[in-house]
Design a protein around this motif. Structure first.
Motif, short mmCIF file in Angstrom:
data_model
loop_
_atom_site.label_atom_id
_atom_site.label_comp_id
_atom_site.label_asym_id
_atom_site.label_seq_id
_atom_site.Cartn_x
_atom_site.Cartn_y
_atom_site.Cartn_z
N ARG A 24 0.83 -1.22 0.00
CA ARG A 24 0.00 0.00 0.00
C ARG A 24 0.86 1.27 0.00
NH1 ARG A 24 -5.37 -0.41 0.71
NH2 ARG A 24 -6.16 -2.46 1.27
N ALA A 25 1.94 1.26 0.75
CA ALA A 25 2.83 2.42 0.78
C ALA A 25 3.42 2.67 -0.61
CB ALA A 25 3.94 2.21 1.81
N GLN A 26 3.90 1.62 -1.26
CA GLN A 26 4.49 1.78 -2.60
C GLN A 26 3.44 2.26 -3.59
OE1 GLN A 26 3.98 -0.06 -5.63
NE2 GLN A 26 5.58 1.11 -6.65
N ALA A 27 2.25 1.67 -3.57
CA ALA A 27 1.19 2.06 -4.50
C ALA A 27 0.74 3.49 -4.26
CB ALA A 27 0.01 1.09 -4.39
N THR A 28 0.63 3.89 -3.01
CA THR A 28 0.21 5.25 -2.67
C THR A 28 1.24 6.27 -3.15
OG1 THR A 28 -1.02 4.47 -0.75
CG2 THR A 28 -0.38 6.80 -0.75
N LEU A 29 2.52 5.98 -2.90
CA LEU A 29 3.57 6.91 -3.35
C LEU A 29 3.66 6.94 -4.88
CD1 LEU A 29 6.33 6.26 -0.68
CD2 LEU A 29 4.86 8.28 -0.91
N ALA A 30 3.54 5.80 -5.53
CA ALA A 30 3.59 5.77 -7.00
C ALA A 30 2.47 6.62 -7.58
CB ALA A 30 3.51 4.34 -7.51
N ARG A 31 1.27 6.51 -7.02
CA ARG A 31 0.13 7.31 -7.48
C ARG A 31 0.40 8.80 -7.23
NH1 ARG A 31 -4.15 4.39 -5.66
NH2 ARG A 31 -3.49 4.94 -3.59
N GLU A 32 0.97 9.12 -6.07
CA GLU A 32 1.29 10.52 -5.76
C GLU A 32 2.30 11.08 -6.76
OE1 GLU A 32 3.77 12.86 -2.30
OE2 GLU A 32 2.42 11.28 -1.64
N PHE A 33 3.33 10.31 -7.08
CA PHE A 33 4.34 10.77 -8.04
C PHE A 33 3.72 10.98 -9.42
CE2 PHE A 33 7.53 8.14 -5.40
CZ PHE A 33 7.61 9.14 -4.45
N GLU A 34 2.85 10.08 -9.82
CA GLU A 34 2.22 10.19 -11.14
C GLU A 34 1.31 11.42 -11.19
OE1 GLU A 34 0.53 7.37 -14.61
OE2 GLU A 34 1.26 6.51 -12.77
N GLN A 35 0.52 11.64 -10.14
CA GLN A 35 -0.37 12.80 -10.11
C GLN A 35 0.40 14.11 -10.08
OE1 GLN A 35 -2.84 11.83 -6.73
NE2 GLN A 35 -4.23 10.59 -7.96
N ALA A 36 1.59 14.09 -9.50
CA ALA A 36 2.42 15.30 -9.42
C ALA A 36 3.17 15.56 -10.73
CB ALA A 36 3.40 15.19 -8.27
N GLY A 37 3.02 14.65 -11.68
CA GLY A 37 3.73 14.81 -12.95
C GLY A 37 5.21 14.52 -12.84
N ALA A 38 5.57 13.67 -11.89
CA ALA A 38 6.98 13.38 -11.62
C ALA A 38 7.68 12.70 -12.79
CB ALA A 38 7.11 12.49 -10.38
N TRP A 39 6.93 12.15 -13.73
CA TRP A 39 7.54 11.40 -14.82
C TRP A 39 7.66 12.22 -16.09
CZ3 TRP A 39 9.87 7.81 -12.50
CH2 TRP A 39 9.30 7.17 -11.41
N GLY A 40 7.27 13.50 -16.07
CA GLY A 40 7.46 14.38 -17.21
C GLY A 40 6.83 13.87 -18.50
#
Length: 154
Positions: A24-40
């Protein structure tokens, strides 16, 4: 004997609770990074390939990329083809095996990986230090590394 079974049941339950929390921690952080546009504008798996290749100047075979990217061989092949079309990677013949090719970053691919990597590292540091102390981060790192180490031979 009964006490041992109760103890095993407790460890079994605890192991599953720990896995669920980690997942859950990994999935939550991955979703947060994606929503923040972390992958450009790149998919996380595309960045994963660029990141894996960044540490290998001689490139990697598709089969070696499978260790770093959680996709099937066909999925990695399609992903590499997309990155190749974008000019971020290229195929070179493998000097040790003329039948195989190695995937290497182009100069543009190295620049993109570096830019995305720096942005992602900032996002990760912000998210991880929001609630974890330095000693907790060390413990998490060490425990996570232990989970992926080869178990000792029996």
């Amino acid at each position: 004997m009964r006490r041992s079974n109760e103890s095993m049941a407790g460890v079994f339950r605890l192991a599953n609770e720990a896995w669920e929390a980690l997942f859950r921690a990994q999935a939550t952080l991955a979703r947060e990074f994606e929503q923040a546009g972390a992958w450009g504008g790149f998919a996380p798996t595309e960045y994963g390939v660029l990141y894996a290749l960044a540490g290998h100047d001689e490139g990697l075979r598709i089969t070696e990329l499978l260790d770093d990217v959680l996709l099937t061989q066909a999925g990695v092949s399609r992903l590499v083809a997309r990155l190749e079309q974008r000019g971020l990677v290229e195929r070179r013949s493998d000097p040790r095996d003329g039948r195989a090719s190695r995937i290497v970053l182009t100069d543009e691919g190295r620049a993109v990986q570096g830019r995305l990597g720096r942005a992602h590292a900032r996002h990760v540091a912000t998210a991880m230090t929001r609630t974890l102390s330095a000693s907790q981060l060390r413990a998490l790192r060490d425990l996570s590394q232990a989970l992926v180490e080869e178990p000792p031979a029996s």
